[in-house]
Design an enzyme around this catalytic site. Structure first.
Site, PDB file in Angstrom:
ATOM      1  N   TYR A 145      -2.009   2.507   7.776  1.00 41.78           N
ATOM      2  CA  TYR A 145      -2.608   1.615   6.784  1.00 41.78           C
ATOM      3  C   TYR A 145      -2.001   1.922   5.426  1.00 41.78           C
ATOM      4  O   TYR A 145      -1.895   3.087   5.025  1.00 41.78           O
ATOM      5  CB  TYR A 145      -4.120   1.838   6.734  1.00 41.78           C
ATOM      6  CG  TYR A 145      -4.855   0.989   5.718  1.00 41.78           C
ATOM      7  CD1 TYR A 145      -5.411   1.574   4.573  1.00 41.78           C
ATOM      8  CD2 TYR A 145      -5.004  -0.374   5.890  1.00 41.78           C
ATOM      9  CE1 TYR A 145      -6.088   0.787   3.645  1.00 41.78           C
ATOM     10  CE2 TYR A 145      -5.688  -1.154   4.962  1.00 41.78           C
ATOM     11  CZ  TYR A 145      -6.225  -0.563   3.834  1.00 41.78           C
ATOM     12  OH  TYR A 145      -6.887  -1.334   2.905  1.00 41.78           O
ATOM     13  N   ASP A 240       4.344   6.919   2.381  1.00 40.03           N
ATOM     14  CA  ASP A 240       3.040   6.592   1.793  1.00 40.03           C
ATOM     15  C   ASP A 240       2.208   7.876   1.751  1.00 40.03           C
ATOM     16  O   ASP A 240       1.629   8.288   2.748  1.00 40.03           O
ATOM     17  CB  ASP A 240       2.349   5.518   2.635  1.00 40.03           C
ATOM     18  CG  ASP A 240       0.960   5.201   2.079  1.00 40.03           C
ATOM     19  OD1 ASP A 240       0.336   4.236   2.574  1.00 40.03           O
ATOM     20  OD2 ASP A 240       0.494   5.928   1.175  1.00 40.03           O
ATOM     21  N   LYS A 268      -5.477   8.005  -5.003  1.00 34.43           N
ATOM     22  CA  LYS A 268      -6.581   8.930  -4.722  1.00 34.43           C
ATOM     23  C   LYS A 268      -6.580  10.168  -5.637  1.00 34.43           C
ATOM     24  O   LYS A 268      -6.975  10.101  -6.795  1.00 34.43           O
ATOM     25  CB  LYS A 268      -6.550   9.315  -3.236  1.00 34.43           C
ATOM     26  CG  LYS A 268      -6.765   8.097  -2.299  1.00 34.43           C
ATOM     27  CD  LYS A 268      -6.790   8.498  -0.860  1.00 34.43           C
ATOM     28  CE  LYS A 268      -6.714   7.292   0.053  1.00 34.43           C
ATOM     29  NZ  LYS A 268      -8.036   6.704   0.378  1.00 34.43           N
TER      30      LYS A 268
END
Ligand code: KE4
Length: 428
Positions: A145, A240, A268
């Site tokens: 994802y 990623d 994050k």
């Protein structure tokens, strides 16, 4: 978990105004049944619900709260920044300060652009790679994802997988056809695809440690071969690291596996819980971004001083002591305890971990890819999740999410969690 009357009333109200009552699908508990609780406050390893229930939190806001919630130095930094104004739309010193910290920790980052989410970072990295190579096709891996950018909602993980919509509605077939998908850890499939279409690939984007279908690891040699193929065929290697960046090591997953990406995406932790994303890497590629180059990318709140201040304070606290040694110890303690609990209960739980990220699949395992992960008994996971919640322990509300430990978790927290897990497993 004892009845949560205030949460129930709040959720009923939220459902009237917000689709599904949540602002991000995975929060809705659709995969595990029941309904989400509402948070009153959180501090350290604990979350307090609006009904006064205290939970040991292993979601950690899906990764950002690596210091635990409301870390004093982060709160102080955000308050100080806020006193000077919340947003300017003009360069501010904190953007350069955070850029220098990321560059110092991640040698592959020669230049970096901040944005406001991991989605933006990944979406922008793909556009950059397409502009740099003048190619249209990208390769991703099923179950991975990379946020909800159109090109990436193809066989996607996290909430898309949890809700059974790995291929989202609303993505034109003309977009999706440029997104090629392979199973992760399948070298033969990789060689075949590159031989056939490598010259048309703008980029390969992947989580070096896929953690949006639970958590599984790259097989030895897999990442190295993928890196070599990208170099050979001129495809941009995009790592990623939105989740793994500063989570697994100061240099991210790339420093653990010895891989040098062309571009890395972050989010994050580098925002300390405030909205942030970033893409960074080779200067010759990054300089294709506007205003220098022809690839447009922008954002009103990009480099926002509050997010930058929170990120700087988080990284400074993280790097001021042996945080990763502590996280490794806590992770190993939890992993060993969950494995013992499953063995004593006589049930198949494949507990997989790297550092302070973990996932317990209800299947014999091992889990090397999405197909393996899909063999997990999700009903059993749901019962386990709710049993833990009743015992005051909050795991991610989906089999297809990773759990996180913070530096504010204690060995006693882990012991409490293991005892609760052992009791719940015995009743599964
Ligand atoms: P955001 O747009 O949610 O900031 O980041 C997207 C993203 C990109 N790359 C990776 C590897 C990610 O894990 C994420 C987001 N992670 C999910 C949890 N698995 C966010 C939780 C949610 O969607 O509410």
């Amino acid at each position: 978990m004892i009845m949560q009357p205030r949460s129930e009333a709040l959720f009923a109200e939220a459902l009237k105004h917000i689709p599904g009552g949540v602002n991000s699908p995975v929060r809705a508990f659709r995969a595990v049944g029941g309904q989400p609780f509402f948070v009153e406050s959180a501090r350290g390893s604990r979350i307090r619900t609006v009904d006064g229930t205290e939970l040991i939190d292993y979601v950690c806001s899906w990764g950002p709260a690596i210091l635990g919630h409301a870390a004093p130095s982060v709160i102080a930094a955000v308050k100080a920044a806020a006193d000077r104004g919340t947003s300017f739309g003009v360069p501010n010193t904190l953007e350069v300060d955070l850029a220098l910290r990321v560059k110092d920790c991640v040698p592959s980052v020669q230049k970096i652009r901040f944005c406001n989410s991991g989605t933006e970072a990944c979406m922008s990295a793909l556009r950059l790679a397409r502009g740099f190579t003048r190619r249209d096709n990208i390769l991703k891996f099923d179950g991975c994802y990379h946020g909800h950018g159109d090109s990436l909602l193809v066989k996607a993980g996290s909430g898309a997988l949890t809700l059974g919509q790995p291929d989202s509605a609303g993505v034109p077939a003309d977009f999706a056809k440029h997104t090629l998908v392979l199973p992760f850890n399948d070298l033969e499939a990789l060689e075949t695809l590159f031989a056939r279409e490598g010259r048309d690939l703008a980029a390969v984007i992947l989580e070096l440690v896929p953690a949006n279908a639970g958590l599984y690891l790259p097989k030895p040699g897999y990442l190295e071969r993928l890196r070599a193929l990208c170099t050979e065929y001129g495809a941009v290697f995009i790592a990623d690291e939105v989740m793994t960046g500063f989570r697994l090591a100061r240099g991210g997953a790339q420093s653990i596996f010895g891989i040098t990406p062309d571009i890395s995406c972050f989010g994050k932790i580098i925002g300390g819980g405030l909205p942030v994303g970033a893409l960074g890497g080779r200067a010759d590629i990054m300089d294709y971004l506007a205003p220098l180059g022809p690839v447009y990318q922008a954002g009103t709140l990009s480099g926002n001083p509050l997010a930058m201040a929170a990120g700087i304070a988080t990284l400074d606290a993280l790097l001021a002591s042996d945080s990763y040694g502590l996280l490794e110890k806590l992770g190993a303690q939890l992993d060993a305890g969950l494995k013992d609990a499953a063995r004593s209960a006589g049930i198949d739980v494949c507990s997989q971990r790297i550092g302070s990220m973990f996932c317990g699949y209800f299947t014999p395992g091992p889990v090397w890819n999405l197909d393996d992960a899909l063999r997990s008994d999700r009903q059993r996971f749901a019962k386990f999740f709710h049993g833990l919640l009743e015992a005051g322990v909050y795991f991610a509300p989906s089999q297809f999410e990773a759990g996180f430990i913070s530096t504010s978790h204690t060995p006693a927290d882990i012991d409490t969690t293991i005892s609760a897990a052992a009791k719940v497993m015995r009743g599964l």
